[in-house]
Scaffold this motif. Structure first.
Motif, short mmCIF file in Angstrom:
data_model
loop_
_atom_site.label_atom_id
_atom_site.label_comp_id
_atom_site.label_asym_id
_atom_site.label_seq_id
_atom_site.Cartn_x
_atom_site.Cartn_y
_atom_site.Cartn_z
N TYR A 100 0.69 -1.25 0.04
CA TYR A 100 -0.15 0.14 -0.03
C TYR A 100 0.75 1.46 -0.13
O TYR A 100 0.66 2.06 -1.34
N ILE A 101 2.15 1.57 0.60
CA ILE A 101 2.70 2.45 0.48
C ILE A 101 3.58 2.76 -0.26
O ILE A 101 3.69 3.58 -0.91
N GLU A 102 3.70 1.79 -1.56
CA GLU A 102 4.81 1.94 -2.59
C GLU A 102 3.07 2.06 -3.26
O GLU A 102 3.58 3.38 -3.92
N CYS A 103 1.77 2.06 -3.23
CA CYS A 103 1.18 2.46 -4.33
C CYS A 103 1.02 4.20 -4.33
O CYS A 103 0.65 5.12 -5.61
N PHE A 104 0.61 4.22 -2.83
CA PHE A 104 1.05 6.29 -2.33
C PHE A 104 1.82 6.53 -2.99
O PHE A 104 1.45 7.73 -3.06
N ARG A 105 3.20 6.42 -2.26
CA ARG A 105 4.26 6.89 -3.00
C ARG A 105 4.09 6.95 -4.36
O ARG A 105 5.01 8.75 -4.66
N ARG A 106 3.61 6.27 -5.46
CA ARG A 106 4.14 6.05 -5.84
C ARG A 106 3.06 7.93 -7.11
O ARG A 106 3.71 8.30 -7.92
N LEU A 107 1.99 7.53 -6.58
CA LEU A 107 1.62 8.92 -6.62
C LEU A 107 1.63 10.10 -5.62
O LEU A 107 0.01 11.16 -5.62
N GLY A 108 2.39 10.17 -4.95
CA GLY A 108 2.77 11.23 -4.61
C GLY A 108 1.51 12.06 -3.15
O GLY A 108 1.25 12.81 -3.34
N LEU A 109 0.71 11.35 -2.98
CA LEU A 109 -0.31 10.52 -1.99
C LEU A 109 0.01 10.80 -0.60
O LEU A 109 1.39 9.94 0.04
N PRO A 110 -0.53 11.92 0.60
CA PRO A 110 0.48 11.77 2.36
C PRO A 110 0.31 10.27 2.97
O PRO A 110 -0.77 9.75 2.75
N ILE A 111 0.99 9.97 3.64
CA ILE A 111 0.69 8.67 4.34
C ILE A 111 1.08 8.80 5.44
O ILE A 111 1.93 9.84 5.88
N PHE A 112 -0.02 9.23 6.88
CA PHE A 112 0.60 8.94 8.24
C PHE A 112 0.49 7.81 8.53
O PHE A 112 0.13 6.58 8.36
N ALA A 113 2.05 7.07 9.76
CA ALA A 113 1.85 7.10 9.88
C ALA A 113 2.11 6.98 12.07
O ALA A 113 2.58 8.43 12.45
N ILE A 114 0.58 6.57 12.47
CA ILE A 114 0.43 6.80 13.85
C ILE A 114 1.03 6.05 14.86
O ILE A 114 1.09 4.58 14.98
N ARG A 115 0.87 5.99 16.17
CA ARG A 115 1.92 5.28 16.51
C ARG A 115 1.89 6.53 18.41
O ARG A 115 1.58 7.24 18.34
N ASP A 116 0.89 4.76 19.52
CA ASP A 116 1.38 5.20 21.12
C ASP A 116 3.71 5.90 21.39
O ASP A 116 4.16 5.29 20.40
N TRP A 117 3.16 6.40 21.93
CA TRP A 117 3.89 7.47 22.39
C TRP A 117 3.59 7.73 24.26
O TRP A 117 3.58 8.98 24.14
N HIS A 118 3.57 6.58 24.67
CA HIS A 118 3.55 7.19 26.11
C HIS A 118 4.64 7.59 26.71
O HIS A 118 5.81 7.10 26.35
#
Length: 199
Positions: free
Chosen positions: A46-64
């Motif tokens: 999925y990342i490759e598909c979105f990256r290829r089109l320059g679409l935004p990718i958000f990585a959510i994380r717990d940061w306790h």
């Protein structure tokens, strides 16, 4: 539940949301999700598909912070996990996040739990700034952070696709993951797999 069979062309209004693919939720981590490592390969596709089109990718994380209210030591339900700046909180090394990935940190206050990527963060504003209308959500875990992120995305008016091949559940009860998927679909999300994406 069977994934939707329709073909889905990606557009400039789309964004990818990746929930909590962090070491502590993977094999050997303090709160490992069963088969959680299995989400990495499809997420990379999925990342490759979105990256290829320059679409935004958000990585959510717990940061306790240390002593977070969700930890057993503080009366919460979970072992200590994803403590900020530790190896357990780091994203999986094999997850191919692009250099311009947008990181969203949640549950950063000692006294507040946050399963949703929208809870106490600026994710909604950042999506609106990019004119995003549709979000594609995958990661960990189906019955907690994925479910709650999808609920909030729908409540904010986004169209939501759940990446059925890139989610795994904690399953404290054996049916929790399937119940979460059913709930997301009932609320209006669509369950899909990577072969439905058209780039």
């Amino acid at each position: 539940m069977t994934a939707n069979s329709q073909k889905i062309p990606l557009t400039s209004k789309d964004a990818l949301l990746i929930a909590d693919v962090q070491n502590d939720f993977l094999a050997g981590g303090s709160l490992a999700v069963p088969r959680g490592d299995e989400v990495i390969e499809p997420l990379n596709a999925y990342i490759e598909c979105f990256r290829r089109l320059g679409l935004p990718i958000f990585a959510i994380r717990d940061w306790h912070p240390r002593g977070h209210c969700s930890f057993i030591e503080q009366g919460g339900p979970w072992p200590a996990h994803c403590i900020a700046e530790t190896r357990g909180a780091a994203f999986a090394a094999s997850l191919k996040l692009p250099p311009d990935v947008q990181i969203v940190s949640k549950a950063t206050r000692t006294d507040t739990e946050a399963y949703s990527g929208f809870s106490g963060t600026d994710l909604h504003d950042r999506l609106r700034q990019r004119d995003v209308e549709t979000v594609f959500v995958g990661g960990l875990a189906t019955d907690y952070c994925v479910l709650n992120t999808v609920r909030d995305a729908l409540a904010f008016g986004f169209r939501v696709y759940v990446l059925g091949d890139a989610i795994r559940a904690v399953n404290l009860r054996s049916e929790d993951g399937e119940k979460a998927i059913s709930e997301m679909v009932r609320l209006g999300a669509r369950l899909i797999s990577q072969d439905r994406i058209v780039v």
